[in-house]
Design a protein around this motif. Sequence first.
Motif, mmCIF file in Angstrom:
data_model
loop_
_atom_site.group_PDB
_atom_site.id
_atom_site.type_symbol
_atom_site.label_atom_id
_atom_site.label_comp_id
_atom_site.label_asym_id
_atom_site.label_seq_id
_atom_site.Cartn_x
_atom_site.Cartn_y
_atom_site.Cartn_z
ATOM 1 N N MET A 1 0.637 -1.239 0.033
ATOM 2 C CA MET A 1 -0.084 -0.053 0.026
ATOM 3 C C MET A 1 0.850 1.138 0.189
ATOM 4 O O MET A 1 1.842 1.247 0.708
ATOM 5 C CB MET A 1 -1.000 0.132 1.261
ATOM 6 C CG MET A 1 -2.145 -0.835 1.236
ATOM 7 S SD MET A 1 -3.188 -0.592 2.814
ATOM 8 C CE MET A 1 -2.115 -0.842 3.968
ATOM 9 N N LYS A 2 0.406 2.020 -0.880
ATOM 10 C CA LYS A 2 1.089 3.596 -0.736
ATOM 11 C C LYS A 2 0.243 4.501 0.039
ATOM 12 O O LYS A 2 -1.113 4.822 -0.553
ATOM 13 C CB LYS A 2 1.407 3.987 -2.035
ATOM 14 C CG LYS A 2 2.588 3.090 -2.668
ATOM 15 C CD LYS A 2 2.938 3.868 -3.913
ATOM 16 C CE LYS A 2 4.146 3.194 -4.668
ATOM 17 N NZ LYS A 2 4.644 3.642 -5.883
ATOM 18 N N HIS A 3 0.654 5.377 0.945
ATOM 19 C CA HIS A 3 -0.323 6.437 1.418
ATOM 20 C C HIS A 3 0.253 7.763 0.966
ATOM 21 O O HIS A 3 1.512 7.847 1.466
ATOM 22 C CB HIS A 3 -0.114 6.317 3.077
ATOM 23 C CG HIS A 3 -0.803 7.244 3.896
ATOM 24 N ND1 HIS A 3 -0.172 7.808 4.721
ATOM 25 C CD2 HIS A 3 -2.166 7.412 3.670
ATOM 26 C CE1 HIS A 3 -1.202 8.758 5.395
ATOM 27 N NE2 HIS A 3 -2.419 8.522 4.716
ATOM 28 N N TYR A 4 -0.209 8.603 0.508
ATOM 29 C CA TYR A 4 -0.040 9.796 0.011
ATOM 30 C C TYR A 4 -0.329 10.911 1.182
ATOM 31 O O TYR A 4 -1.405 10.958 1.432
ATOM 32 C CB TYR A 4 -0.420 10.117 -1.381
ATOM 33 C CG TYR A 4 -0.168 9.303 -2.638
ATOM 34 C CD1 TYR A 4 1.047 9.879 -3.220
ATOM 35 C CD2 TYR A 4 -0.567 7.981 -2.526
ATOM 36 C CE1 TYR A 4 1.474 8.802 -4.314
ATOM 37 C CE2 TYR A 4 -0.026 7.467 -3.638
ATOM 38 C CZ TYR A 4 1.113 7.682 -4.561
ATOM 39 O OH TYR A 4 1.557 6.943 -5.754
ATOM 40 N N TYR A 5 0.589 11.467 1.523
ATOM 41 C CA TYR A 5 0.763 12.278 2.882
ATOM 42 C C TYR A 5 1.517 13.421 2.862
ATOM 43 O O TYR A 5 2.536 13.437 2.162
ATOM 44 C CB TYR A 5 1.392 11.337 3.899
ATOM 45 C CG TYR A 5 1.725 11.893 5.192
ATOM 46 C CD1 TYR A 5 0.848 11.723 6.134
ATOM 47 C CD2 TYR A 5 2.949 12.198 5.561
ATOM 48 C CE1 TYR A 5 0.973 12.242 7.673
ATOM 49 C CE2 TYR A 5 3.168 12.758 6.760
ATOM 50 C CZ TYR A 5 2.295 12.628 7.950
ATOM 51 O OH TYR A 5 2.337 13.339 8.920
ATOM 52 N N ASN A 6 1.136 14.331 3.810
ATOM 53 C CA ASN A 6 1.803 15.744 4.062
ATOM 54 C C ASN A 6 1.314 15.837 5.344
ATOM 55 O O ASN A 6 -0.029 15.927 5.715
ATOM 56 C CB ASN A 6 1.475 16.608 3.131
ATOM 57 C CG ASN A 6 2.338 17.976 3.423
ATOM 58 O OD1 ASN A 6 2.009 18.594 4.363
ATOM 59 N ND2 ASN A 6 3.298 18.347 2.717
ATOM 60 N N VAL A 23 0.165 -1.686 10.240
ATOM 61 C CA VAL A 23 0.412 -2.551 9.023
ATOM 62 C C VAL A 23 1.306 -1.628 8.072
ATOM 63 O O VAL A 23 1.654 -0.684 8.124
ATOM 64 C CB VAL A 23 -1.038 -2.552 8.102
ATOM 65 C CG1 VAL A 23 -2.016 -3.283 9.273
ATOM 66 C CG2 VAL A 23 -1.653 -1.335 7.799
ATOM 67 N N PRO A 24 2.325 -2.568 7.457
ATOM 68 C CA PRO A 24 3.010 -2.111 6.474
ATOM 69 C C PRO A 24 2.633 -1.419 5.264
ATOM 70 O O PRO A 24 1.624 -1.587 4.697
ATOM 71 C CB PRO A 24 3.730 -3.279 5.935
ATOM 72 C CG PRO A 24 2.954 -4.447 6.119
ATOM 73 C CD PRO A 24 1.882 -4.068 7.312
ATOM 74 N N HIS A 25 2.947 -0.200 5.119
ATOM 75 C CA HIS A 25 2.700 0.614 3.914
ATOM 76 C C HIS A 25 3.842 1.735 3.582
ATOM 77 O O HIS A 25 5.006 1.600 4.296
ATOM 78 C CB HIS A 25 1.665 1.400 4.246
ATOM 79 C CG HIS A 25 1.589 2.307 5.306
ATOM 80 N ND1 HIS A 25 1.728 2.056 6.757
ATOM 81 C CD2 HIS A 25 1.870 3.744 5.497
ATOM 82 C CE1 HIS A 25 1.860 3.107 7.441
ATOM 83 N NE2 HIS A 25 2.188 4.047 6.554
ATOM 84 N N GLU A 26 4.058 2.102 2.329
ATOM 85 C CA GLU A 26 4.891 3.043 1.957
ATOM 86 C C GLU A 26 4.171 4.486 2.148
ATOM 87 O O GLU A 26 3.054 4.754 1.489
ATOM 88 C CB GLU A 26 5.510 2.929 0.591
ATOM 89 C CG GLU A 26 6.350 4.016 -0.095
ATOM 90 C CD GLU A 26 6.610 3.494 -1.378
ATOM 91 O OE1 GLU A 26 7.178 4.690 -2.015
ATOM 92 O OE2 GLU A 26 6.175 2.790 -2.021
ATOM 93 N N GLN A 27 4.960 5.553 2.850
ATOM 94 C CA GLN A 27 4.464 6.658 3.235
ATOM 95 C C GLN A 27 5.168 7.531 2.092
ATOM 96 O O GLN A 27 6.273 7.742 1.817
ATOM 97 C CB GLN A 27 5.008 7.194 4.202
ATOM 98 C CG GLN A 27 4.283 8.284 4.647
ATOM 99 C CD GLN A 27 3.091 8.419 5.493
ATOM 100 O OE1 GLN A 27 1.928 7.821 5.040
ATOM 101 N NE2 GLN A 27 2.954 8.620 6.791
ATOM 102 N N VAL A 28 4.199 8.117 0.914
ATOM 103 C CA VAL A 28 4.935 8.990 -0.015
ATOM 104 C C VAL A 28 4.521 10.462 0.308
ATOM 105 O O VAL A 28 3.435 10.918 0.388
ATOM 106 C CB VAL A 28 4.244 8.647 -1.407
ATOM 107 C CG1 VAL A 28 4.546 9.398 -2.337
ATOM 108 C CG2 VAL A 28 4.189 7.040 -1.683
ATOM 109 N N ILE A 29 5.547 11.275 0.648
ATOM 110 C CA ILE A 29 5.270 12.628 0.942
ATOM 111 C C ILE A 29 5.037 13.491 0.013
ATOM 112 O O ILE A 29 5.895 13.420 -1.187
ATOM 113 C CB ILE A 29 6.625 13.127 1.527
ATOM 114 C CG1 ILE A 29 7.146 12.079 2.826
ATOM 115 C CG2 ILE A 29 6.225 14.618 2.133
ATOM 116 C CD1 ILE A 29 5.974 12.291 4.013
#
Length: 196
Positions: A1-6, A23-29
């Motif tokens: 999963m990718k979480h697009y975040y700021n 849970v494992p995920h990728e944080q995309v700033i």
Amino acid sequence: MKHYYNPMSRAVTTDWMLKELGVPHEQVIINISENENYSSEFRMLNPMAKLPVLVDQENVITEASAICAYLADKYPEKKLAPKPASAQRAAYYRYLFIAGNTIEPALSLAVSELEYPEPKSAGWGDVKRVLATIESMTPKTEWALGKAFSAADVVFGGLLDFSVAFNWFDPSPNVEAYVNRLRARPSYQASHGIHL
């Protein structure tokens, strides 16, 4: 999963949810000060150019409450949502959807010193009714659905926390106590940059 975040966006709510789940995920700033949310690549994910966005394989989910609901159902073993057939599911849905559909629009207009010309026609009515609803829905002890903390607290409570922090309304002692219970959670502190 990718979480697009700021950290200066509503993605703080979904980051909190992800931390509650662990849970494992990728944080995309996404750098909103550099308008990265307006890039053609990002707008293919969310034409609104808003955060948060969650991408889980072929699924693209936007809107904080939708992401929290999706994640709670994806990981039922974490028990952040009542079972679909349970009696608590109706109240759970109300907490999830009233935050963004009713409370936030009314308070946003009020703090901007704008008023909908026909409150009886607006889905959120007026601020007086919204504040009465907040008070009636805020749990006096524990959490929105009783003893078990859930995504309803992340969404509803998260909006109350934001609203209190930015002085959108003066909280009653009951609302303030609920917000303080939320702020004491380790996952809240981790997602909101609080280090004790």
